[in-house]
Design a protein around this motif. Structure first.
Motif, PDB file in Angstrom:
ATOM      1  N   THR A  16       5.498  15.663  -8.416  1.00 27.64           N
ATOM      2  CA  THR A  16       4.852  16.403  -7.326  1.00 27.64           C
ATOM      3  C   THR A  16       4.728  15.532  -6.092  1.00 27.64           C
ATOM      4  N   ALA A  17       4.344  14.256  -6.293  1.00 28.55           N
ATOM      5  CA  ALA A  17       4.212  13.315  -5.178  1.00 28.55           C
ATOM      6  C   ALA A  17       5.560  13.098  -4.497  1.00 28.55           C
ATOM      7  N   LYS A  56       8.118  15.153  -4.291  1.00 28.82           N
ATOM      8  CA  LYS A  56       8.475  16.339  -3.496  1.00 28.82           C
ATOM      9  C   LYS A  56       7.643  16.412  -2.220  1.00 28.82           C
ATOM     10  N   SER A  57       6.343  16.157  -2.350  1.00 28.80           N
ATOM     11  CA  SER A  57       5.462  16.224  -1.188  1.00 28.80           C
ATOM     12  C   SER A  57       5.857  15.199  -0.134  1.00 28.80           C
ATOM     13  N   LEU A  58       6.140  13.980  -0.558  1.00 32.39           N
ATOM     14  CA  LEU A  58       6.511  12.924   0.384  1.00 32.39           C
ATOM     15  C   LEU A  58       7.879  13.194   0.996  1.00 32.39           C
ATOM     16  N   THR A  59       8.814  13.691   0.190  1.00 29.58           N
ATOM     17  CA  THR A  59      10.143  14.030   0.706  1.00 29.58           C
ATOM     18  C   THR A  59      10.041  15.120   1.771  1.00 29.58           C
ATOM     19  N   ASP A  60       9.210  16.120   1.511  1.00 26.19           N
ATOM     20  CA  ASP A  60       9.010  17.199   2.478  1.00 26.19           C
ATOM     21  C   ASP A  60       8.378  16.689   3.770  1.00 26.19           C
ATOM     22  N   SER A  61       7.672  15.555   3.683  1.00 29.33           N
ATOM     23  CA  SER A  61       7.021  14.975   4.868  1.00 29.33           C
ATOM     24  C   SER A  61       7.911  13.992   5.607  1.00 29.33           C
ATOM     25  N   SER A  76      -4.093   8.885   3.540  1.00 26.14           N
ATOM     26  CA  SER A  76      -3.657  10.221   3.149  1.00 26.14           C
ATOM     27  C   SER A  76      -2.909  10.193   1.825  1.00 26.14           C
ATOM     28  N   ASN A 118       2.664  14.375 -12.044  1.00 27.47           N
ATOM     29  CA  ASN A 118       2.065  13.972 -10.770  1.00 27.47           C
ATOM     30  C   ASN A 118       3.064  13.214  -9.911  1.00 27.47           C
ATOM     31  N   ILE A 162      -3.208  11.610  -3.126  1.00 28.92           N
ATOM     32  CA  ILE A 162      -2.238  12.268  -4.006  1.00 28.92           C
ATOM     33  C   ILE A 162      -2.787  12.296  -5.431  1.00 28.92           C
TER      34      ILE A 162
END
Length: 250
Positions: A233-234, A236-241, A64, A230, A68
């Protein structure tokens, strides 16, 4: 004969125009510099470490993460707590199992060519010797740390599993596993890398732990992302997960 004073007013439009031109040029140079910097940053690669304490990072999760935007590489990291002993000095630290050939190390000093065999080989962070103590807790001196560094090629070390990592541990101190086998292992150094980490080949580490009835799961990965936007963005996305992110070079 009366001397005429210069008419300052007639120069004001010229001065004002000059100031405006200089200001416009400076602003243009600043904008062009910022644009060039941003373009350069978008061509660079950035390394993020992503830690997930709540669950194991599985193959599916790695797949997954490979989707990214800007993804280039991923390294999984095994971790276990050990005591490292070198001569009369020791330190409790985290031993990390990685692919020694591809992991993004910054090599500081090599201990020469050594074959990966039955003796575990370690890459040590250049700061690790500076943090050692004797068994009484007395800190190592600068001179003694320098001696260890300079003799690294011929040094041997003992790596001892922390009690909590040994299967069947009863909570008592010692360095034997549930089968009565010592958890200490003699190791040699491959070299020094930047930082204060301690690394072993992942397959060697897995084999060593298995031999002492212990195993580890992966909770840490390193990601290489191309482009600063990038990477942001990565992050933020990983932190949110639920990941804990460290920017190693961003």
């Amino acid at each position: 004969m009366t001397k005429q004073k210069p008419n300052k007013r007639k120069y004001l439009p010229f001065v004002s125009a000059t100031v405006l031109i200089v200001g416009a040029v400076a602003a243009l140079i600043f904008l062009l510099t910022q644009f060039a910097l941003e373009q350069w940053q978008e061509r660079q690669t950035y390394i993020l470490s992503a830690h997930l304490s709540s669950q194991e990072i599985t193959t599916e999760l790695c797949t997954s993460m490979s989707r990214i935007t800007g993804f280039e590489k991923l390294w999984t990291v095994m971790e276990t707590e050990i005591t490292l002993m070198v001569e009369d000095w020791q330190i409790s630290t985290t031993l990390m199992g990685v692919d020694l050939e591809t992991f993004p190390f910054t090599t500081v000093r090599s201990a020469g060519e050594k074959n990966l065999g039955s003796v575990p080989l370690l890459l040590a962070g250049e700061e690790i010797f500076n943090r050692m103590t004797d068994p009484n807790g007395t800190a190592i001196t600068v001179r003694q740390s320098k001696i260890l560094t300079e003799s690294m090629e011929s040094l041997t070390a003992q790596i001892i599993l922390e009690d909590s990592n040994i299967a069947g541990d009863s909570g008592t101190s010692g360095d034997s596993d549930a089968s009565g086998n010592t958890s200490a292992e003699t190791a040699e150094f491959l070299g020094l890398v930047s930082g204060d980490g301690l690394y072993m080949d992942a397959d060697q580490m897995r084999s060593w732990l298995s031999g002492h009835g212990s195993s580890v799961s992966v909770h840490l990965v390193y990601l290489q992302i191309k482009g600063k936007s990038n990477a942001k963005t990565a992050e933020k996305s990983l932190t949110d997960s639920g990941f804990q992110i460290n920017n190693l070079s961003i």
